[in-house]
Design a protein around this motif. Structure first.
Motif, PDB file in Angstrom:
ATOM      1  N   ILE A   1      -2.485   8.659   5.482  1.00 36.12           N
ATOM      2  CA  ILE A   1      -1.820   8.193   4.267  1.00 36.12           C
ATOM      3  C   ILE A   1      -2.251   9.110   3.135  1.00 36.12           C
TER       4      ILE A   1
ATOM      5  N   GLY B   1       3.836   7.435   1.924  1.00 32.54           N
ATOM      6  CA  GLY B   1       3.548   6.430   2.940  1.00 32.54           C
ATOM      7  C   GLY B   1       2.699   6.998   4.057  1.00 32.54           C
ATOM      8  N   TYR B   2       2.693   6.279   5.150  1.00 31.58           N
ATOM      9  CA  TYR B   2       1.944   6.701   6.335  1.00 31.58           C
ATOM     10  C   TYR B   2       2.694   7.798   7.067  1.00 31.58           C
TER      11      TYR B   2
END
Length: 143
Positions: free
Chosen positions: A132, A137-138
């Motif tokens: 992250i 985001g991831y």
């Protein structure tokens, strides 16, 4: 009280946020049992890296998890996750070394290139690896 040779209940439940807010961060029996599993895996990480680990977040009560903005389904609430750093090893390198090892984890997240989140499971671990980044985001994997 030591959970494993190198990890104590105090460090796995320590939280300045909980202390400042007057929140009880005592794990219930099921979470305490899970902390045993988690600390066992952290012992393997410590052995792999050959350096001490500093736990920055371990068990979180529901109230503490909400206060710090954790997701409602966070493994921290179950005593199955810890965020940590390793003495003199950059977080990215820590994540890569764990990823490339045979250590059984459920989820490994390199967070903001600053610390590692490691979650374990009482079931078959997924060995999910994510990164992250700030403002995003991831992302799958650690590179």
């Amino acid at each position: 009280m030591f959970i494993t040779p190198h990890f104590t209940l105090a460090e796995m439940t320590a939280s300045s946020t909980a202390a400042l807010a007057g929140l009880d961060n005592t794990p219930p029996p099921a979470a305490l049992a899970n902390l045993g599993l988690l600390c066992g895996v952290l012992e393997h990480v410590r052995s792999l890296l050959q350096v001490p680990l500093t736990i920055t977040s371990g068990f979180r009560s529901q109230a503490l998890n909400q206060k710090v903005g954790g997701t409602p389904q966070s493994a921290h609430v179950l005593g199955l996750a810890a965020d940590f750093t390793a003495l003199n090893i950059p977080a990215r390198q820590v994540a890569i070394r764990i990823r490339d090892s045979d250590i059984m984890f459920d989820q490994l997240i390199l967070e903001f290139d600053s610390w590692v989140h490691l979650a374990v499971s009482t079931e078959q671990p997924r060995r999910q690896v994510l990164t992250i980044q700030r403002g995003g985001g991831y992302l799958p994997g650690v590179h």
